[in-house]
Structure formats: C-alpha cells, structure tokens
Design a protein around this motif. Sequence first.
Motif, PDB file in Angstrom:
ATOM      1  N   THR A  18       0.921  -1.143  -0.047  1.00 54.42           N
ATOM      2  CA  THR A  18       0.123  -0.006   0.163  1.00 54.42           C
ATOM      3  C   THR A  18       0.854   1.358   0.026  1.00 54.42           C
ATOM      4  OG1 THR A  18      -0.164   0.163   2.405  1.00 54.42           O
ATOM      5  CG2 THR A  18      -1.724  -1.138   1.430  1.00 54.42           C
ATOM      6  N   PRO A  19       0.414   2.414  -0.355  1.00 50.02           N
ATOM      7  CA  PRO A  19       1.130   3.565  -0.036  1.00 50.02           C
ATOM      8  C   PRO A  19       1.755   3.917   1.267  1.00 50.02           C
ATOM      9  CG  PRO A  19      -0.768   4.045  -1.428  1.00 50.02           C
ATOM     10  CD  PRO A  19      -1.039   2.624  -1.131  1.00 50.02           C
ATOM     11  N   ALA A  20       1.107   3.436   2.375  1.00 52.43           N
ATOM     12  CA  ALA A  20       1.579   3.358   3.734  1.00 52.43           C
ATOM     13  C   ALA A  20       2.913   2.424   4.116  1.00 52.43           C
ATOM     14  CB  ALA A  20       0.260   3.224   4.706  1.00 52.43           C
ATOM     15  N   GLY A  21       2.610   1.437   3.363  1.00 50.07           N
ATOM     16  CA  GLY A  21       3.746   0.326   3.185  1.00 50.07           C
ATOM     17  C   GLY A  21       4.981   0.859   2.327  1.00 50.07           C
ATOM     18  N   ASP A  22       4.596   1.431   1.305  1.00 51.45           N
ATOM     19  CA  ASP A  22       5.790   2.057   0.725  1.00 51.45           C
ATOM     20  C   ASP A  22       6.729   3.327   1.426  1.00 51.45           C
ATOM     21  OD1 ASP A  22       5.142   0.640  -1.511  1.00 51.45           O
ATOM     22  OD2 ASP A  22       4.111   2.300  -2.550  1.00 51.45           O
ATOM     23  N   LEU A  23       5.788   4.012   2.225  1.00 58.15           N
ATOM     24  CA  LEU A  23       6.254   5.059   3.073  1.00 58.15           C
ATOM     25  C   LEU A  23       7.133   4.356   4.154  1.00 58.15           C
ATOM     26  CD1 LEU A  23       6.599   8.042   3.942  1.00 58.15           C
ATOM     27  CD2 LEU A  23       4.472   7.853   5.134  1.00 58.15           C
ATOM     28  N   ALA A  24       6.725   3.621   4.773  1.00 57.33           N
ATOM     29  CA  ALA A  24       7.363   2.633   5.745  1.00 57.33           C
ATOM     30  C   ALA A  24       8.616   2.247   5.362  1.00 57.33           C
ATOM     31  CB  ALA A  24       6.382   1.875   6.495  1.00 57.33           C
ATOM     32  N   ARG A  25       8.556   1.546   4.136  1.00 56.59           N
ATOM     33  CA  ARG A  25       9.843   1.234   3.638  1.00 56.59           C
ATOM     34  C   ARG A  25      10.919   2.083   3.551  1.00 56.59           C
ATOM     35  NH1 ARG A  25       5.970  -2.326   2.085  1.00 56.59           N
ATOM     36  NH2 ARG A  25       5.726  -1.326   0.074  1.00 56.59           N
ATOM     37  N   ASP A  26      10.332   3.271   2.785  1.00 54.20           N
ATOM     38  CA  ASP A  26      11.349   4.287   2.517  1.00 54.20           C
ATOM     39  C   ASP A  26      12.010   4.993   3.957  1.00 54.20           C
ATOM     40  OD1 ASP A  26      10.657   4.415  -0.212  1.00 54.20           O
ATOM     41  OD2 ASP A  26       9.289   5.813  -0.149  1.00 54.20           O
ATOM     42  N   MET A  27      11.195   5.041   4.906  1.00 52.42           N
ATOM     43  CA  MET A  27      11.737   5.672   6.080  1.00 52.42           C
ATOM     44  C   MET A  27      12.373   4.492   6.808  1.00 52.42           C
ATOM     45  SD  MET A  27       7.809   6.803   7.878  1.00 52.42           S
ATOM     46  CE  MET A  27       8.276   7.324   9.400  1.00 52.42           C
ATOM     47  N   LYS A  28      12.366   3.364   6.692  1.00 53.24           N
ATOM     48  CA  LYS A  28      13.233   2.403   7.359  1.00 53.24           C
ATOM     49  C   LYS A  28      14.399   2.306   6.383  1.00 53.24           C
ATOM     50  CE  LYS A  28      13.879  -2.297   8.753  1.00 53.24           C
ATOM     51  NZ  LYS A  28      13.847  -2.252  10.143  1.00 53.24           N
ATOM     52  N   ARG A  29      14.698   2.579   5.200  1.00 51.31           N
ATOM     53  CA  ARG A  29      15.721   2.675   4.320  1.00 51.31           C
ATOM     54  C   ARG A  29      16.496   3.754   4.316  1.00 51.31           C
ATOM     55  NH1 ARG A  29      12.731   0.089   0.187  1.00 51.31           N
ATOM     56  NH2 ARG A  29      11.777   1.877  -0.628  1.00 51.31           N
ATOM     57  N   SER A  30      15.845   4.963   4.676  1.00 53.42           N
ATOM     58  CA  SER A  30      16.470   6.285   4.800  1.00 53.42           C
ATOM     59  C   SER A  30      17.703   6.158   5.956  1.00 53.42           C
ATOM     60  CB  SER A  30      15.321   7.423   5.408  1.00 53.42           C
ATOM     61  OG  SER A  30      15.283   7.256   6.743  1.00 53.42           O
ATOM     62  N   GLY A  31      17.545   5.262   6.808  1.00 50.81           N
ATOM     63  CA  GLY A  31      18.491   5.127   7.982  1.00 50.81           C
ATOM     64  C   GLY A  31      18.381   6.469   8.720  1.00 50.81           C
ATOM     65  N   ASP A  32      17.352   7.321   8.839  1.00 49.99           N
ATOM     66  CA  ASP A  32      17.030   8.174   9.794  1.00 49.99           C
ATOM     67  C   ASP A  32      16.133   7.986  11.041  1.00 49.99           C
ATOM     68  OD1 ASP A  32      18.465   9.837   8.052  1.00 49.99           O
ATOM     69  OD2 ASP A  32      16.920  10.698   6.910  1.00 49.99           O
ATOM     70  N   GLU A  33      16.245   6.730  11.423  1.00 49.62           N
ATOM     71  CA  GLU A  33      15.373   6.359  12.394  1.00 49.62           C
ATOM     72  C   GLU A  33      15.701   7.350  13.808  1.00 49.62           C
ATOM     73  OE1 GLU A  33      14.208   2.825  15.445  1.00 49.62           O
ATOM     74  OE2 GLU A  33      15.586   2.315  13.922  1.00 49.62           O
ATOM     75  N   PRO A  34      16.804   7.712  14.109  1.00 52.81           N
ATOM     76  CA  PRO A  34      16.930   8.526  15.313  1.00 52.81           C
ATOM     77  C   PRO A  34      16.044   9.999  15.088  1.00 52.81           C
ATOM     78  CG  PRO A  34      18.891   7.493  14.701  1.00 52.81           C
ATOM     79  CD  PRO A  34      18.131   7.252  13.782  1.00 52.81           C
ATOM     80  N   ASP A  35      16.224  10.470  13.932  1.00 57.71           N
ATOM     81  CA  ASP A  35      15.533  11.552  13.696  1.00 57.71           C
ATOM     82  C   ASP A  35      14.067  11.536  13.543  1.00 57.71           C
ATOM     83  OD1 ASP A  35      18.028  13.092  13.563  1.00 57.71           O
ATOM     84  OD2 ASP A  35      18.204  12.779  11.486  1.00 57.71           O
ATOM     85  N   LEU A  36      13.719  10.466  12.775  1.00 63.22           N
ATOM     86  CA  LEU A  36      12.193  10.220  12.842  1.00 63.22           C
ATOM     87  C   LEU A  36      11.473   9.870  14.077  1.00 63.22           C
ATOM     88  CD1 LEU A  36      12.727   8.041   9.262  1.00 63.22           C
ATOM     89  CD2 LEU A  36      11.418  10.305   9.800  1.00 63.22           C
TER      90      LEU A  36
END
Length: 76
Positions: A18-36
Amino acid sequence: MVKESFYRYMMCFLAEDTPAGDLARDMKRSGDEPDLSQIRSWDSLSSYLRFRDACPECIRTARECWRKYMKTRGCA
C-alpha cells in the motif's frame, strides 16, 4: 503510559503493498530512525519530508498516515 512514536507506528505497515507500506519502507531505508523517532508534530514531519525532497504523493500519504496515527493516540 509511553506513547508509540510515529516511526514505530509506521513500521507496522512494512509488509503491506500500500502507499503506507511504501512510505514505511522508505522511512526504514533512509537510515534516519533517530531523527524520525523524535518527530512529534505534523509540521516536523512535513519539514523532514520537504528536506528529503519527498514527492507530493509521498507527502499526501504521510499526511493521511499522520492523521490515523493521531487518532490511535486519542488526539483527533
């Protein structure tokens, strides 16, 4: 009670096609978890997305996910 961060909320959608799944994968791939993980407002999230040059569809998806996230927290 500790409130779940938006980042952790989004990680629940990783397996969805889903679009939400795409966004979640992009967020995880970004490596920005501490900021997010520190995002506490839509303004902060939208600023982050603009900084990352997110496309309009991504921003719309994020806005809808943010609204649902806030409802789960009893804030809507």
